[in-house]
Design a protein around this motif. Structure first.
Motif, PDB file in Angstrom:
ATOM      1  N   GLY A 118      12.381  72.995  21.867  1.00 55.97           N
ATOM      2  CA  GLY A 118      13.766  73.299  22.191  1.00 55.97           C
ATOM      3  C   GLY A 118      14.231  72.841  23.553  1.00 55.97           C
ATOM      4  N   VAL A 119      13.711  71.710  24.030  1.00 58.13           N
ATOM      5  CA  VAL A 119      14.127  71.198  25.338  1.00 58.13           C
ATOM      6  C   VAL A 119      15.607  70.818  25.295  1.00 58.13           C
ATOM      7  CG1 VAL A 119      13.836  69.249  26.946  1.00 58.13           C
ATOM      8  CG2 VAL A 119      11.833  70.479  26.064  1.00 58.13           C
ATOM      9  N   GLU A 120      16.331  71.214  26.332  1.00 56.42           N
ATOM     10  CA  GLU A 120      17.781  71.001  26.383  1.00 56.42           C
ATOM     11  C   GLU A 120      18.160  69.553  26.677  1.00 56.42           C
ATOM     12  OE1 GLU A 120      18.627  75.420  28.371  1.00 56.42           O
ATOM     13  OE2 GLU A 120      19.027  73.570  29.493  1.00 56.42           O
ATOM     14  N   HIS A 121      17.307  68.847  27.398  1.00 51.76           N
ATOM     15  CA  HIS A 121      17.664  67.488  27.823  1.00 51.76           C
ATOM     16  C   HIS A 121      16.407  66.776  28.301  1.00 51.76           C
ATOM     17  CE1 HIS A 121      20.374  64.726  30.526  1.00 51.76           C
ATOM     18  NE2 HIS A 121      20.072  64.150  29.378  1.00 51.76           N
ATOM     19  N   LEU A 122      16.213  65.554  27.819  1.00 51.57           N
ATOM     20  CA  LEU A 122      15.146  64.673  28.284  1.00 51.57           C
ATOM     21  C   LEU A 122      15.772  63.517  29.049  1.00 51.57           C
ATOM     22  CD1 LEU A 122      12.294  63.389  28.396  1.00 51.57           C
ATOM     23  CD2 LEU A 122      12.769  62.405  26.116  1.00 51.57           C
ATOM     24  N   VAL A 123      15.391  63.388  30.323  1.00 50.42           N
ATOM     25  CA  VAL A 123      15.756  62.226  31.135  1.00 50.42           C
ATOM     26  C   VAL A 123      14.486  61.414  31.340  1.00 50.42           C
ATOM     27  CG1 VAL A 123      16.603  61.426  33.371  1.00 50.42           C
ATOM     28  CG2 VAL A 123      17.621  63.441  32.289  1.00 50.42           C
ATOM     29  N   TYR A 124      14.534  60.127  31.068  1.00 49.82           N
ATOM     30  CA  TYR A 124      13.318  59.329  31.161  1.00 49.82           C
ATOM     31  C   TYR A 124      13.602  58.018  31.893  1.00 49.82           C
ATOM     32  CZ  TYR A 124      15.344  56.704  27.266  1.00 49.82           C
ATOM     33  OH  TYR A 124      16.179  55.947  26.485  1.00 49.82           O
ATOM     34  N   ALA A 125      12.558  57.474  32.487  1.00 45.84           N
ATOM     35  CA  ALA A 125      12.671  56.237  33.252  1.00 45.84           C
ATOM     36  C   ALA A 125      12.535  55.029  32.339  1.00 45.84           C
ATOM     37  CB  ALA A 125      11.591  56.187  34.331  1.00 45.84           C
ATOM     38  N   SER A 126      13.576  54.198  32.331  1.00 51.55           N
ATOM     39  CA  SER A 126      13.480  52.870  31.747  1.00 51.55           C
ATOM     40  C   SER A 126      13.430  51.883  32.915  1.00 51.55           C
ATOM     41  CB  SER A 126      14.639  52.606  30.798  1.00 51.55           C
ATOM     42  OG  SER A 126      14.450  51.371  30.134  1.00 51.55           O
ATOM     43  N   THR A 127      13.832  50.669  32.717  1.00 45.21           N
ATOM     44  CA  THR A 127      13.667  49.665  33.775  1.00 45.21           C
ATOM     45  C   THR A 127      14.712  48.565  33.695  1.00 45.21           C
ATOM     46  OG1 THR A 127      12.142  47.994  34.679  1.00 45.21           O
ATOM     47  CG2 THR A 127      12.033  48.383  32.318  1.00 45.21           C
ATOM     48  N   SER A 128      15.043  48.020  34.848  1.00 47.99           N
ATOM     49  CA  SER A 128      15.927  46.853  34.901  1.00 47.99           C
ATOM     50  C   SER A 128      15.271  45.633  34.275  1.00 47.99           C
ATOM     51  CB  SER A 128      16.295  46.548  36.351  1.00 47.99           C
ATOM     52  OG  SER A 128      15.136  46.217  37.110  1.00 47.99           O
ATOM     53  N   SER A 129      13.928  45.652  34.162  1.00 47.40           N
ATOM     54  CA  SER A 129      13.222  44.531  33.530  1.00 47.40           C
ATOM     55  C   SER A 129      13.619  44.363  32.077  1.00 47.40           C
ATOM     56  CB  SER A 129      11.710  44.740  33.634  1.00 47.40           C
ATOM     57  OG  SER A 129      11.278  44.772  34.970  1.00 47.40           O
ATOM     58  N   ALA A 130      14.234  45.389  31.490  1.00 47.95           N
ATOM     59  CA  ALA A 130      14.685  45.282  30.104  1.00 47.95           C
ATOM     60  C   ALA A 130      15.709  44.159  29.928  1.00 47.95           C
ATOM     61  CB  ALA A 130      15.284  46.602  29.642  1.00 47.95           C
ATOM     62  N   TYR A 131      16.403  43.790  31.006  1.00 47.49           N
ATOM     63  CA  TYR A 131      17.428  42.752  30.905  1.00 47.49           C
ATOM     64  C   TYR A 131      16.829  41.352  30.776  1.00 47.49           C
ATOM     65  CZ  TYR A 131      20.898  46.295  32.016  1.00 47.49           C
ATOM     66  OH  TYR A 131      21.694  47.417  31.977  1.00 47.49           O
ATOM     67  N   GLY A 132      15.519  41.224  30.960  1.00 49.68           N
ATOM     68  CA  GLY A 132      14.858  39.943  30.762  1.00 49.68           C
ATOM     69  C   GLY A 132      15.440  38.853  31.628  1.00 49.68           C
ATOM     70  N   GLY A 133      15.737  37.718  31.018  1.00 47.20           N
ATOM     71  CA  GLY A 133      16.234  36.574  31.770  1.00 47.20           C
ATOM     72  C   GLY A 133      17.740  36.491  31.864  1.00 47.20           C
ATOM     73  N   ASN A 134      18.444  37.577  31.584  1.00 49.12           N
ATOM     74  CA  ASN A 134      19.905  37.554  31.704  1.00 49.12           C
ATOM     75  C   ASN A 134      20.327  37.070  33.089  1.00 49.12           C
ATOM     76  OD1 ASN A 134      20.011  38.612  29.166  1.00 49.12           O
ATOM     77  ND2 ASN A 134      21.037  40.514  29.716  1.00 49.12           N
ATOM     78  N   THR A 135      21.356  36.278  33.131  1.00 47.69           N
ATOM     79  CA  THR A 135      21.826  35.735  34.409  1.00 47.69           C
ATOM     80  C   THR A 135      23.226  36.208  34.782  1.00 47.69           C
ATOM     81  OG1 THR A 135      22.648  33.742  33.297  1.00 47.69           O
ATOM     82  CG2 THR A 135      20.409  33.658  34.190  1.00 47.69           C
ATOM     83  N   LYS A 136      23.871  36.967  33.908  1.00 48.95           N
ATOM     84  CA  LYS A 136      25.197  37.480  34.216  1.00 48.95           C
ATOM     85  C   LYS A 136      25.071  38.677  35.152  1.00 48.95           C
ATOM     86  CE  LYS A 136      29.428  39.252  32.065  1.00 48.95           C
ATOM     87  NZ  LYS A 136      30.064  39.659  30.790  1.00 48.95           N
TER      88      LYS A 136
END
Length: 335
Positions: A118-136
């Motif tokens: 019954g956890v009210e909220h999960l905050v988790y760490a993702s990463t800017s590396s998810a953007y890969g080779g995006n150049t915009k």
């Protein structure tokens, strides 16, 4: 509140736990104290936390299903800030299996614990590396994250997808935060800002990839912690107006959000090194090298969405943050 903070002996985890404790929360800290980098630094961080009467520590591994289940059963956290992971973009080339154990299996155990208790909220760490080779630039949450360049980034992208599944199927509010380059006191020795400082003080050369032309969204740790806690305090909610055809990963009909968390500025690596030189009082001997495979030339976060949702406003420029880190380093290592 009772808040479970995984990775509590880590860099961001310690600062987050301290801030929560200072405002009166009870923190259940979870960390395996592995030897990916200097364990004595992790123990020093942990010692600071254990001085607080409302801090409870569990030394265990995320991949240990029974251990994770036991923490949820015994302490019934109301909210979870999940920061533990196998870190390091480049290290994932050498040891991919530890990333699967911590970042995939371990994250599943956290999701299951939240679901069944019954956890009210999960905050988790993702990463800017998810953007890969995006150049915009700057990166916005609506940009494609379908082409990660490292296995580390792929595991974090998988976390976002796993969280959405649990938000949709079980109504678990989930907020993912795409961290950019975090620096500051008590930082990680494997990161460039730390290893550069050590090398300059010792009179050793520093390897500077991409000939120092990289730009990074360097974000001071206190700004990051402010954003993490602001996000934690505002559980994700369904977005009734969301269009399922819109390329927006930040919201859906599930209680699910993804936000960038950074400084909203980008700084060239050579400028960052210049600030280190000024704070240390010594010139760096640089070994200029080509860009590493899997690395990206630039990162820069748009933090407008997190600001709109929580009021997050990063306030520490590198001209202030870099000397603060160097002051801590000199004090901690007595140099």
């Amino acid at each position: 509140m009772n808040i479970l903070v995984t990775g509590s002996a880590g860099f961001i985890g310690m600062h987050t736990a301290e801030t929560l404790l200072a405002r009166g929360d009870t923190v259940i800290g979870f960390d395996n104290l592995n030897d990916y980098y200097d364990v004595s630094l992790k123990h020093a961080r942990l010692t600071r936390l254990q001085a607080h009467p409302n801090y409870i520590h569990i030394t265990a591994d995320l991949a240990d299903r029974a251990a994770v289940e036991a923490v949820f059963a015994a302490h019934t956290p109301q909210r979870v800030i999940h920061l533990a992971a196998q870190a390091g973009v480049r290290y994932s080339k050498e040891n991919p299996h530890v990333y699967a154990d911590s970042n995939l299996t371990g994250f599943l155990h956290i999701l299951e614990g939240c679901r069944h208790h019954g956890v009210e909220h999960l905050v988790y760490a993702s990463t800017s590396s998810a953007y890969g080779g995006n150049t915009k630039m700057p990166y916005t949450e609506t940009e494609s994250t379908e082409h990660p360049l490292t296995f580390y980034a792929a595991t974090k992208k998988a976390n976002e997808m796993m969280a959405h599944c649990y938000a949709h199927q079980y109504g678990l509010p989930c907020t993912g935060l795409r961290f950019f380059t975090v620096y500051g006191p008590w930082g990680r020795p494997d990161m460039a800002f730390f290893s550069f400082t050590k090398a300059i003080l010792e009179g050793r050369p520093i390897p500077v990839f991409n000939y120092g032309k990289h730009t990074r969204d360097f974000t001071f740790v206190s700004d990051i912690v402010d954003g993490v806690i602001r996000a934690c305090d505002r559980p994700a909610t369904p977005n009734a107006d969301w269009n399922g055809d819109a390329p927006d990963p930040a919201s859906s009909t599930a209680p699910y959000r993804i936000y960038n968390i950074g400084s909203g500025r980008n700084t060239q690596l050579l400028r960052y090194i210049e600030l280190l030189e000024q704070a240390i009082g010594r010139k760096a001997e640089m070994e200029l090298m080509p860009m590493m495979v899997g690395d990206v030339p630039d990162t820069w976060a748009s933090v407008d969405a997190l600001h709109e949702a929580t009021g997050y406003t990063p306030a520490t420029p590198v001209e202030v943050g870099v000397p603060a880190f160097v002051d801590w380093y000199r004090s901690f290592y007595k140099v």
